[in-house]
Design a protein around this motif. Structure first.
Motif, PDB file in Angstrom:
ATOM      1  N   ASP A 134       0.831  -1.205   0.000  1.00 14.94           N
ATOM      2  CA  ASP A 134       0.000   0.000   0.000  1.00 14.94           C
ATOM      3  C   ASP A 134       0.870   1.261   0.000  1.00 14.94           C
ATOM      4  N   LYS A 135       1.963   1.219   0.756  1.00 13.61           N
ATOM      5  CA  LYS A 135       2.837   2.384   0.874  1.00 13.61           C
ATOM      6  C   LYS A 135       3.528   2.694  -0.457  1.00 13.61           C
ATOM      7  N   LEU A 136       3.878   1.670  -1.204  1.00 13.81           N
ATOM      8  CA  LEU A 136       4.553   1.897  -2.480  1.00 13.81           C
ATOM      9  C   LEU A 136       3.704   2.752  -3.416  1.00 13.81           C
ATOM     10  N   GLY A 137       2.387   2.528  -3.411  1.00  9.98           N
ATOM     11  CA  GLY A 137       1.499   3.335  -4.226  1.00  9.98           C
ATOM     12  C   GLY A 137       1.662   3.126  -5.719  1.00  9.98           C
ATOM     13  N   ILE A 138       2.069   1.919  -6.126  1.00 15.47           N
ATOM     14  CA  ILE A 138       2.208   1.614  -7.545  1.00 15.47           C
ATOM     15  C   ILE A 138       1.052   0.725  -7.982  1.00 15.47           C
ATOM     16  N   THR A 139       0.878   0.590  -9.278  1.00 14.85           N
ATOM     17  CA  THR A 139      -0.213  -0.239  -9.792  1.00 14.85           C
ATOM     18  C   THR A 139       0.337  -1.358 -10.652  1.00 14.85           C
ATOM     19  N   MET A 140      -0.293  -2.504 -10.577  1.00 21.13           N
ATOM     20  CA  MET A 140       0.044  -3.619 -11.458  1.00 21.13           C
ATOM     21  C   MET A 140      -0.741  -3.552 -12.765  1.00 21.13           C
ATOM     22  N   PHE A 141      -1.665  -2.596 -12.861  1.00 24.58           N
ATOM     23  CA  PHE A 141      -2.537  -2.497 -14.033  1.00 24.58           C
ATOM     24  C   PHE A 141      -2.027  -1.430 -14.996  1.00 24.58           C
ATOM     25  N   GLY A 142      -0.723  -1.422 -15.217  1.00 25.31           N
ATOM     26  CA  GLY A 142      -0.098  -0.469 -16.111  1.00 25.31           C
ATOM     27  C   GLY A 142       1.384  -0.745 -16.180  1.00 25.31           C
ATOM     28  N   PRO A 143       2.143   0.114 -16.854  1.00 26.85           N
ATOM     29  CA  PRO A 143       3.591  -0.102 -16.964  1.00 26.85           C
ATOM     30  C   PRO A 143       4.253  -0.122 -15.591  1.00 26.85           C
ATOM     31  N   PRO A 144       5.385  -0.814 -15.474  1.00 24.21           N
ATOM     32  CA  PRO A 144       6.051  -0.920 -14.172  1.00 24.21           C
ATOM     33  C   PRO A 144       6.727   0.391 -13.780  1.00 24.21           C
ATOM     34  N   PRO A 145       6.934   0.577 -12.490  1.00 21.83           N
ATOM     35  CA  PRO A 145       7.646   1.768 -12.040  1.00 21.83           C
ATOM     36  C   PRO A 145       9.150   1.631 -12.261  1.00 21.83           C
ATOM     37  N   ASP A 146       9.818   2.791 -12.423  1.00 21.39           N
ATOM     38  CA  ASP A 146      11.278   2.766 -12.351  1.00 21.39           C
ATOM     39  C   ASP A 146      11.682   2.901 -10.885  1.00 21.39           C
ATOM     40  N   LEU A 147      12.970   2.928 -10.624  1.00 20.95           N
ATOM     41  CA  LEU A 147      13.434   2.938  -9.240  1.00 20.95           C
ATOM     42  C   LEU A 147      12.937   4.172  -8.485  1.00 20.95           C
ATOM     43  N   ARG A 148      12.921   5.318  -9.169  1.00 20.41           N
ATOM     44  CA  ARG A 148      12.462   6.533  -8.505  1.00 20.41           C
ATOM     45  C   ARG A 148      10.989   6.414  -8.120  1.00 20.41           C
TER      46      ARG A 148
END
Length: 537
Positions: A134-148
Motif C-alpha cells: 500500500d505504501k509503495l502506491g504503484i499499480t500492477m494495471f499499467g507499466p512498471p515503475p522505475d526505481l524513482r
C-alpha cells in the motif's frame, strides 16, 4: 478489409495473448492471433497425457485477476469456479498435516498448536507485506515503475527498512524477524521461491510474496471472497473442467468479439519499415499486414529471432541474449485407480475433500533449501519439491469413470544438467517425485496404473518455453519492474512504432494472471486512439 490485413496481430496464443486479443477486439479493432503450436492456451491448455487422462501443465488459477474475468465476460463464455474446502494440504516434517480451510479460525487453531500466538504472528507477517505494498502506491494495471517511482513514498526509516528486508533480504531472514514457527515457515517458503532459481536464503525472495498485496493495493477487493485475500491457501475455487476451462473461456470470448485465430502458424519475422511495424511473416511464408503487433511470447524469441534482421535492434539482441533464462520445469502425470489418503489426516476431513485441494511436498524450510540448492548445482534433488493437484476430483471428465488423474509439478529440475542428460535422468526424477508423495500418501503406489513425465527439454520443444522457464525469466527483484524484460523494453512499448511486448516475460510476470496481456493491450489502444499508429489500409 482484405483477408491478409488486420488492425492488429497478436503473436502467441497463451493466456496473455488471448487476453490481449480480447481487449483489442473489444475496442473495435480487427485482430488476428497466430499461435505456433497445435492448441491455444500454452501451459494452461488441457492435454491428454494418457488415453482418457487429461490435465494441464499449470495447476492453480489463484493469480487470475478478477478484473479480467469481468472485462472479458469469461463467466458468460463458460468459466465457472467451484469452491473447494479445504484449499490446501501441506504435510510437515513432524508428521502433522496442515489443512488450509476456508474458515480462518480452523487454520488459526492449527497454527496455535505450532506455538502460542502463532496465528497472530502469521497475520502480522502478511499485514506487513500488505502495508508495504500500500505504501509503495504503484499499480500492477499499467507499466512498471522505475526505481524513482518505486521508492518515492518510502520516506521514513521504517519504510526503508521494509524495502531492504523485502527486496534485499531473504525470506528465511524475514520470517525469522517475525519469530514464525518452523512449521509456518515451511508453509510460506514455497511461495517465495516458486518463480525463480533461488533458495529460501537468496536475497530478494520476500518480494515474490508481493504479487497479491500489490494487486490489492492497485485495485481494492470487491468482497470477502476475492481470491487475492488468500495469500497462503491458494484460491477460492477451481475451474469446472480444470485449468483448461480458463483459456477455453478466453478463446470463446475472443472469438465472440471477432478475433481470427490460427494455430500451427509460427511467426518467422516481424516486418518493420522506417521504424514502424508493417506486419508479420509466418514460417510458411504467409504475410499478414497490420500497423499494430503485440508479441505475447518470450521476449528473447521476439527480439533475437523475429527481429533478427533488423540492424536497429542489434544492441537489443545482444542484451536480450545475455538475459538469464535457465528454467526448472518438470511434470509427472499419474493415472490412479482410486483416491489416495493422506497419512495422519484429521478425523473431520474426508479423503476426497483433502485430495481435491492443492498440495505441496516441502515439509520444512531446510527441505526446500536442500532441493533448490541442488537445482543451482545442476543436479536433480534427492527429495524434490512437489506442487500437486488431483483435478479429476472437481472435474470428473478429466479421467475415465471411477479413475483419477494426479498432476504433479516439480520446480527443481535444472535445464542445464551438470552431469548426464535428461534422457538418462528423467525417469529417475519422476520416480523420486512419486516417492516423495508416497511418503505422505502411503497407498499411492498401489493406486498407480500408469504415469508419464515431461522433462525441461520436453517443455521447450512441446510448449515453446525457452529453456523450460515458465515465467520467461525468473521473478526476482533484479529481473522485475523496470528490468523486465530489459530497461527500455519494460513499458510494453518498444522502439519500433506499433510493436508491443507482452507475456510472462514482461511486468508483472506472475504465471496466469492475465495482467501482461491486459497492460500491453491498454498501451496499444491508447496509442491507437491518440493517432500514434496509422490504421492498416
Amino acid at each position: 478489409m482484405p483477408a491478409d490485413r488486420f488492425d492488429a496481430i497478436v503473436l502467441g496464443g497463451g493466456h496473455s495473448g488471448l487476453v490481449a486479443a480480447g481487449y483489442l477486439a473489444s475496442d473495435g479493432l480487427s485482430v488476428l492471433l497466430l499461435e505456433a503450436g497445435p492448441r491455444l492456451g500454452g501451459p494452461a491448455a488441457t492435454v491428454e497425457f494418457m488415453r482418457g487422462y487429461r490435465t494441464t501443465i499449470a495447476n492453480s488459477p489463484g493469480s487470475l485477476e478478477p478484473l479480467i474475468i469481468r472485462d472479458l465476460d469469461l463467466e458468460k463464455h463458460g468459466l465457472r469456479m467451484q469452491p473447494i474446502d479445504p484449499t490446501l494440504v501441506h504435510p510437515l516434517a513432524d508428521d502433522s498435516l496442515f489443512v488450509g480451510w476456508r474458515d480462518k479460525a480452523r487454520g488459526a487453531a492449527q497454527m496455535e498448536r505450532f506455538a502460542p500466538g502463532e496465528a497472530a504472528r502469521y497475520d502480522a507477517f502478511f499485514a506487513y507485506l500488505q502495508d508495504f505494498a500500500d505504501k509503495l502506491g504503484i499499480t500492477m494495471f499499467g507499466p512498471p515503475p522505475d526505481l524513482r517511482d518505486l521508492t518515492r513514498n518510502l520516506v521514513s526509516l521504517d519504510d526503508q527498512e521494509a524495502f531492504a528486508r523485502i527486496f534485499l533480504g531473504s525470506i528465511r531472514d524475514l520470517m525469522a524477524q517475525f519469530d514464525l514457527a518452523w512449521q509456518t515457515q515451511a508453509l510460506i517458503g514455497p511461495m517465495a521461491i516458486v518463480g525463480g532459481s533461488v533458495t529460501p536464503s537468496s536475497p530478494g525472495t520476500p518480494a515474490n510474496l508481493l504479487a497479491r498485496p500489490l494487486s490489492l493495493a492497485s485495485l481494492k477487493a470487491a468482497g470477502a471472497d476475492d481470491p487475492r485475500r488468500m495469500p497462503l491457501r491458494g484460491t477460492t475455487g477451481m475451474p469446472v473442467g480444470g485449468m483448461g476451462a480458463i483459456v477455453e473461456s478466453m478463446e470463446r470470448s475472443a472469438r465472440a468479439r471477432g478475433v481470427v485465430m490460427k494455430t500451427m502458424a509460427p511467426a518467422d519475422r516481424i516486418l518493420l519499415s522506417d521504424g514502424a511495424v508493417e506486419g508479420v511473416v509466418t514460417r510458411d511464408g504467409d504475410v499478414y499486414r497490420a500497423k499494430l503487433v503485440i508479441a505475447a511470447l518470450n521476449p528473447r524469441v521476439t527480439v533475437c529471432d523475429l527481429l533478427r534482421d533488423e540492424p536497429d535492434w542489434a544492441l537489443w539482441r545482444a542484451r536480450m541474449g545475455k538475459r538469464p533464462m535457465a528454467g526448472k520445469a518438470f511434470k509427472v502425470v499419474v493415472a490412479l485407480d482410486g483416491v489416495p489418503r493422506w497419512r495422519n489426516a484429521p478425523p473431520d476431513a474426508g479423503p476426497q475433500a483433502l485430495m481435491a485441494a492443492q498440495f505441496r511436498i516441502a515439509p520444512s524450510l531446510d527441505y526446500l533449501e536442500d532441493a533448490h540448492a541442488e537445482l543451482l548445482r545442476g543436479r536433480i534433488a534427492e527429495k524434490p519439491v512437489v506442487w500437486g493437484l488431483c483435478p479429476s476430483l472437481t472435474s470428473p471428465g478429466l479421467a475415465p469413470d471411477g479413475k483419477h488423474v494426479l498432476s504433479l509439478n516439480v520446480g527443481t529440475a535444472p535445464y542445464h544438467l551438470r552431469d548426464g542428460t535428461w534422457a538418462e535422468e528423467r525417469d529417475k526424477l519422476a520416480k523420486r517425485t512419486l516417492a516423495a508423495c508416497a511418503e505422505y500418501l502411503p497407498d499411492l503406489p498401489d493406486l498407480i496404473t500408469d504415469w508419464r513425465c515431461m522433462d525441461p527439454e520436453d517443455f521447450e520443444r512441446d510448449f515453446g518455453l525457452v529453456e523450460a522457464n515458465m515465467v520467461h525469466g525468473d521473478l526476482a527483484p533484479w529481473n522485475n519492474f523496470w528490468m523486465r524484460p530489459l530497461p527500455g523494453l519494460h513499458a510494453y512499448r518498444t522502439p519500433a512504432r506499433g510493436l508491443y511486448l507482452s507475456g510472462n516475460g514482461t511486468w508483472p510476470g506472475n504465471f496466469i494472471s492475465g495482467l501482461s496481456g491486459h497492460n500491453a493491450a491498454q498501451a496499444a489502444m491508447a496509442d491507437w486512439h491518440a493517432g500514434v499508429l496509422t490504421k492498416a489500409a
